[in-house]
Design a protein around this motif. Structure first.
Motif, PDB file in Angstrom:
ATOM      1  N   GLN A  61       0.848  -1.193   0.000  1.00 15.53           N
ATOM      2  CA  GLN A  61       0.000   0.000   0.000  1.00 15.53           C
ATOM      3  C   GLN A  61       0.880   1.238   0.000  1.00 15.53           C
ATOM      4  OE1 GLN A  61      -3.415  -0.019   2.620  1.00 15.53           O
ATOM      5  NE2 GLN A  61      -3.130  -2.214   3.074  1.00 15.53           N
ATOM      6  N   LEU A  62       0.241   2.380  -0.264  1.00 14.22           N
ATOM      7  CA  LEU A  62       1.017   3.611  -0.434  1.00 14.22           C
ATOM      8  C   LEU A  62       1.337   4.298   0.881  1.00 14.22           C
ATOM      9  CD1 LEU A  62       2.302   5.723  -2.275  1.00 14.22           C
ATOM     10  CD2 LEU A  62       0.073   6.848  -2.436  1.00 14.22           C
ATOM     11  N   ASN A  63       0.409   4.371   1.779  1.00 14.43           N
ATOM     12  CA  ASN A  63       0.561   5.178   2.980  1.00 14.43           C
ATOM     13  C   ASN A  63       0.459   4.280   4.199  1.00 14.43           C
ATOM     14  OD1 ASN A  63       0.629   7.136   4.928  1.00 14.43           O
ATOM     15  ND2 ASN A  63      -1.123   8.290   4.156  1.00 14.43           N
ATOM     16  N   SER A  64       1.575   4.145   4.902  1.00 12.41           N
ATOM     17  CA  SER A  64       1.564   3.279   6.090  1.00 12.41           C
ATOM     18  C   SER A  64       0.745   3.861   7.223  1.00 12.41           C
ATOM     19  CB  SER A  64       3.001   3.036   6.561  1.00 12.41           C
ATOM     20  OG  SER A  64       3.629   4.264   6.925  1.00 12.41           O
ATOM     21  N   CYS A  65       0.501   5.164   7.197  1.00 12.47           N
ATOM     22  CA  CYS A  65      -0.287   5.781   8.254  1.00 12.47           C
ATOM     23  C   CYS A  65      -1.775   5.452   8.143  1.00 12.47           C
ATOM     24  CB  CYS A  65      -0.106   7.305   8.232  1.00 12.47           C
ATOM     25  SG  CYS A  65       1.555   7.859   8.675  1.00 12.47           S
ATOM     26  N   MET A  66      -2.189   4.982   6.993  1.00 13.97           N
ATOM     27  CA  MET A  66      -3.597   4.682   6.786  1.00 13.97           C
ATOM     28  C   MET A  66      -3.904   3.190   6.885  1.00 13.97           C
ATOM     29  SD  MET A  66      -4.914   7.618   6.495  1.00 13.97           S
ATOM     30  CE  MET A  66      -6.550   7.125   6.012  1.00 13.97           C
ATOM     31  N   ILE A  67      -2.923   2.402   7.295  1.00 16.89           N
ATOM     32  CA  ILE A  67      -3.123   0.961   7.428  1.00 16.89           C
ATOM     33  C   ILE A  67      -3.437   0.645   8.892  1.00 16.89           C
ATOM     34  CG2 ILE A  67      -2.107  -1.313   7.081  1.00 16.89           C
ATOM     35  CD1 ILE A  67      -0.262  -0.076   5.023  1.00 16.89           C
ATOM     36  N   LYS A  68      -4.495  -0.053   9.110  1.00 14.61           N
ATOM     37  CA  LYS A  68      -4.875  -0.401  10.474  1.00 14.61           C
ATOM     38  C   LYS A  68      -3.958  -1.496  11.028  1.00 14.61           C
ATOM     39  CE  LYS A  68      -9.787   0.705   9.896  1.00 14.61           C
ATOM     40  NZ  LYS A  68     -11.175   0.180   9.984  1.00 14.61           N
ATOM     41  N   ASP A  69      -3.887  -1.517  12.330  1.00 15.48           N
ATOM     42  CA  ASP A  69      -3.159  -2.552  13.067  1.00 15.48           C
ATOM     43  C   ASP A  69      -1.662  -2.542  12.764  1.00 15.48           C
ATOM     44  OD1 ASP A  69      -5.622  -3.368  14.083  1.00 15.48           O
ATOM     45  OD2 ASP A  69      -5.921  -4.798  12.432  1.00 15.48           O
ATOM     46  N   VAL A  70      -1.136  -1.434  12.307  1.00 17.58           N
ATOM     47  CA  VAL A  70       0.315  -1.301  12.104  1.00 17.58           C
ATOM     48  C   VAL A  70       0.869  -0.543  13.302  1.00 17.58           C
ATOM     49  CG1 VAL A  70       2.138  -0.340  10.666  1.00 17.58           C
ATOM     50  CG2 VAL A  70       0.131  -1.347   9.607  1.00 17.58           C
ATOM     51  N   PRO A  71       1.801  -1.131  14.050  1.00 16.68           N
ATOM     52  CA  PRO A  71       2.333  -0.426  15.221  1.00 16.68           C
ATOM     53  C   PRO A  71       3.042   0.863  14.821  1.00 16.68           C
ATOM     54  CG  PRO A  71       3.631  -2.389  14.737  1.00 16.68           C
ATOM     55  CD  PRO A  71       2.428  -2.449  13.842  1.00 16.68           C
ATOM     56  N   ALA A  72       3.090   1.803  15.753  1.00 21.35           N
ATOM     57  CA  ALA A  72       3.690   3.112  15.470  1.00 21.35           C
ATOM     58  C   ALA A  72       5.175   3.001  15.157  1.00 21.35           C
ATOM     59  CB  ALA A  72       3.471   4.045  16.658  1.00 21.35           C
ATOM     60  N   THR A  73       5.828   1.985  15.712  1.00 22.64           N
ATOM     61  CA  THR A  73       7.249   1.817  15.435  1.00 22.64           C
ATOM     62  C   THR A  73       7.521   1.356  14.011  1.00 22.64           C
ATOM     63  OG1 THR A  73       7.131  -0.423  16.348  1.00 22.64           O
ATOM     64  CG2 THR A  73       7.813   1.347  17.834  1.00 22.64           C
ATOM     65  N   MET A  74       6.517   0.780  13.363  1.00 21.42           N
ATOM     66  CA  MET A  74       6.666   0.322  11.994  1.00 21.42           C
ATOM     67  C   MET A  74       6.201   1.355  10.975  1.00 21.42           C
ATOM     68  SD  MET A  74       8.058  -2.610  12.334  1.00 21.42           S
ATOM     69  CE  MET A  74       7.890  -3.207  10.662  1.00 21.42           C
TER      70      MET A  74
END
Length: 262
Positions: A61-74
């Motif tokens: 996907q393009l934007n990691s900030c818009m992916i759910k369940d992705v930890p902030a460190t990733m």
């Protein structure tokens, strides 16, 4: 004049007619693109895609900030944090983008930035050789600066101020803003003061050498004139300092010594 002009036009038309007859039947291959030029460049969606570990490329996907369940460190490749585009907008999943740390760039914060400190020092100590442009990724401009020796010094001085006053652009992104402004000011003022001191010192020493050369030439001229034949007949009386004698008549004691006729 009208007949000559008519003959010129007839000659031009004949030349065009012969050229058109010669080119008739020629097969000229017109260049064409099988793939659009814009498709030859790297795809933005591929270059800055985010792919979670252990997943197939199709899950990118393009934007990691818009992916759910992705930890902030990733998120943001661990080199930044997510920030809402419009904090005033109330939404369950607001639109967010990566804000990279100082030394990183691109939408997913994966590209390290060039350092402003390194660019400034390269310009300060090696700018007349184009070291700053080579570091920033502009080899052509660096070669031009090297050949001209920093534009005879003027280009070098301009780039010292340019690279130190703020983050300049490298070949892809701006350099990291890691140079304190007071360091730039002190370094630049010190450099210009040293250049001014060296120029004034060289000017003073050159003046001293010129005066010493003038005195030496004057002494040589006087000695050659004194040793020339017949110099005594052409000049006035000569005086020499005699031996010290005591008493009033000998003008003894402390003070100037009067000369005696030779």
């Amino acid at each position: 004049m009208s007949a000559q002009l008519l003959l010129k036009w007839v000659a031009v038309l004949a030349a065009l007619a012969s050229l058109s007859i010669t080119l008739s039947g020629c097969e000229v291959e017109v260049p064409k693109h099988h793939v659009g030029n814009w498709r030859k460049n790297p795809n933005y969606l591929v270059s800055f895609q985010y792919l979670e570990k252990g997943k197939d490329i199709t899950a990118a996907q393009l934007n990691s900030c818009m992916i759910k369940d992705v930890p902030a460190t990733m998120q943001c490749s661990g080199h930044g944090y997510c920030k809402e585009w419009n904090p005033d907008l109330l939404s369950a999943q607001p639109l967010s983008f990566c804000v990279c740390n100082r030394g990183w760039a691109d939408p997913e914060c994966r590209t390290p930035r060039k350092s402003q400190i390194t660019a400034f020092l390269s310009s300060l100590f090696g700018g007349f050789l184009g070291a700053d442009y080579f570091y920033l990724g502009f080899p052509l401009w660096g070669a031009v600066k090297l050949i001209t020796l920093g534009g005879l010094g003027f280009w070098w001085l301009v780039d010292i101020v340019r690279t130190g006053a703020g983050p300049v652009y490298a070949y892809n992104y701006r350099v990291a803003n890691d140079l304190p402004h007071w360091v730039f000011v002190i370094s630049t003022v010190t450099l210009f003061a040293m250049i001014g001191f060296l120029v004034s010192l060289e000017s003073y020493l050159s003046y001293r050498r010129q005066k010493r050369d003038d005195v030496m030439k004057l002494q040589q001229s006087e000695e050659s004139r004194r040793l020339a034949p017949g110099a005594e007949e052409l000049e006035g009386p000569h005086y020499a300092v005699g031996p010290e004698r005591g008493g009033f008549n000998g003008f003894g004691g402390y003070g100037a010594v009067l000369g005696r006729p030779m």
